[in-house]
Scaffold this active site. Structure first.
Site, PDB file in Angstrom:
ATOM      1  N   ASP A 180      -3.469   5.978  12.230  1.00  0.00           N
ATOM      2  CA  ASP A 180      -2.649   5.253  11.268  1.00  0.00           C
ATOM      3  C   ASP A 180      -1.333   6.024  11.150  1.00  0.00           C
ATOM      4  OD1 ASP A 180      -1.335   4.327   9.004  1.00  0.00           O
ATOM      5  OD2 ASP A 180      -3.177   4.041   7.852  1.00  0.00           O
ATOM      6  N   HIS A 193       0.622   5.017   6.920  1.00  0.00           N
ATOM      7  CA  HIS A 193       0.354   5.605   5.601  1.00  0.00           C
ATOM      8  C   HIS A 193       0.490   7.126   5.643  1.00  0.00           C
ATOM      9  CE1 HIS A 193      -1.490   1.566   5.483  1.00  0.00           C
ATOM     10  NE2 HIS A 193      -0.948   1.573   4.281  1.00  0.00           N
ATOM     11  N   SER A 215       0.818  -1.216   0.000  1.00  0.00           N
ATOM     12  CA  SER A 215       0.000   0.000   0.000  1.00  0.00           C
ATOM     13  C   SER A 215       0.853   1.269   0.000  1.00  0.00           C
ATOM     14  CB  SER A 215      -0.927   0.004   1.214  1.00  0.00           C
ATOM     15  OG  SER A 215      -0.174  -0.164   2.400  1.00  0.00           O
TER      16      SER A 215
END
Ligand SMILES: *[C@@H]1O[C@H](CO)[C@@H](O)[C@H](O)[C@H]1NC(C)=O
Ligand SMILES: *[C@@H]1O[C@H](CO)[C@@H](O)[C@H](O)[C@H]1NC(C)=O
Length: 391
Positions: A360, A363, A119
């Site tokens: 998070d 990311h 990702s």
């Protein structure tokens, strides 16, 4: 515009010619896509973040249609935007040309560029689409995703820029995009044909893999090519499994990539700023400065990547791998993660809970840090340092 571009391409032509002729061993004299060189000793991953509100961000979040809901931080209520205003300044590299979408598209004319990885690699891929798309009229670009493969087409340039989801590079039973099955994961240690058949023929290959190896447990590897996942499984420490798979990637590259035509780049580990309750990124608004930067990345894993794909490899391998080292530069950027300002699996941070433990810290918001990774990529591809061309 056309004039400068022609000048750049004319400059490139002899190099490309030399590259096409190659050397006895098949290694090119000049790397494909190189139009110039960075000064000797220049490592574009070493430098500092400079606040530059005039020049950053390179695009607006709302203006780029390709950013997924997980990365649109402003749209999900992030109250501060200063994380968008930092420019990466390499040290000891002189005046490197800045990222130029037209030049990049012209260099990719008739080519296929492919990102392969997890990702974070996809975030970099999307960032590149955001950086390039405004230079292409709306009617002559398209974007589609079919299973693990996303394809962006720049029709006037007959070019595609693609992303292939393979977070461990090797095949595993947790490759499915949504259900990762971390607990019962088994990785196939045999050659990686199921994934790599999609990689064949790419002119620029940009791959990464790190995050999925850092789950903290031993990793199960299936030996042999048997389809029965219950047979012949061995457990090994993550570093060893990582080494084994990176070696396979290297072998695959040597057997399948023509170094006189194609360029391979490896993007190093993207740091996570804490995890669980101790999420160090939560509420952060400024980068870590100077030498107080802490290490958020497994040095053991970095060492493996360095040994298998880094400097020591380049001297003996058939296909040189350019290392885009984003690790250190990103470690400073505790402020630039998506925190709780994102939507994931249908949950929005703003509407839902906004606690530190939900943040998070892996990311990155877009625009943001991955744009700088693409500037590094741009320099590595078009202005490689002498070290990148070590023959
Ligand atoms: C990009 O390069 C083209 C061609 O060399 C030039 O005309 C243009 O001004 C450059 N764009 C930027 C933003 O520097
Ligand atoms: C990337 O940089 C980090 C930190 O400076 C270093 O530890 C690592 O060995 C480098 N990786 C490669 C593959 O060169």
């Amino acid at each position: 515009m056309a004039k400068t571009l022609l000048a750049i391409l004319a400059l490139a032509a002899p190099f490309l010619l030399a590259a096409a002729q190659g050397e006895g061993g098949g290694r090119p004299e000049r790397l494909p896509f190189a139009v110039g060189a960075s000064p000797e000793g220049c490592d574009v991953g070493v430098g500092e973040w400079v606040r530059d509100e005039a020049a950053r961000p390179l695009y607006e979040e709302a203006s780029c249609p390709y950013i997924p809901q997980e990365l649109t931080c402003q749209a999900h209520g992030r109250p501060d935007a200063a994380y968008q205003n930092w420019r990466w300044q390499p040290r000891g590299c002189g005046e490197l040309p800045s990222f130029n979408a037209t030049v990049m598209l012209e260099m990719l004319r008739g080519k296929r560029m492919l990102f392969v990885g997890d990702s974070l690699n996809r975030g970099q891929y999307v960032s590149l689409l955001c950086l390039l798309h405004r230079a292409i009229p709306e009617g002559s670009r398209s974007f589609e995703t079919i299973d693990a493969l996303s394809i962006f087409r720049a029709k006037d340039y007959d070019a595609t820029i693609e992303f292939y989801w393979a977070p461990l590079l090797a095949e595993s039973n947790s490759d499915a995009a949504v259900e990762h099955r971390l607990e019962e994961r088994v990785i196939r240690g045999a050659p990686m044909d199921r994934h790599s058949r999609f990689w064949k023929g790419a002119d620029v290959l940009v791959f990464n893999s790190y995050l999925w190896w850092t789950t903290g447990t031993k990793i199960q590897i299936l030996r042999g090519a048997d389809n029965d996942m219950s047979k012949d499984i061995v457990e090994m420490p993550a570093e060893e499994a990582y080494r084994l798979v990176l070696h396979q990637v290297a072998n695959w590259l040597d057997a399948n990539v023509d170094p006189s035509k194609s360029r391979v780049l490896f993007v190093t580990a993207s740091p996570t700023h804490g995890g669980g309750k101790g999420n160090d990124c939560y509420g952060q608004k400024t980068p870590i400065t100077g030498d107080e930067h802490a290490s958020y990345t497994s040095r053991a894993m970095l060492k493996v990547a360095d040994e298998v794909l880094g400097g020591s490899r380049s001297r003996r391998a058939v296909v040189p791998v350019g290392v885009v080292n984003v690790t250190r530069m990103s470690e400073y950027r505790r402020d630039a993660h998506t925190q709780v300002y994102r939507e994931q699996w249908g949950k929005t941070g703003v509407a839902g809970k906004q606690e530190q433990s939900d943040a998070d810290c892996t990311h990155w918001c877009l625009p943001g840090v991955p744009d700088a990774w693409n500037e590094l990529l741009y320099w590595k591809l078009f202005f490689p340092a002498a070290d990148d061309q070590a023959l």
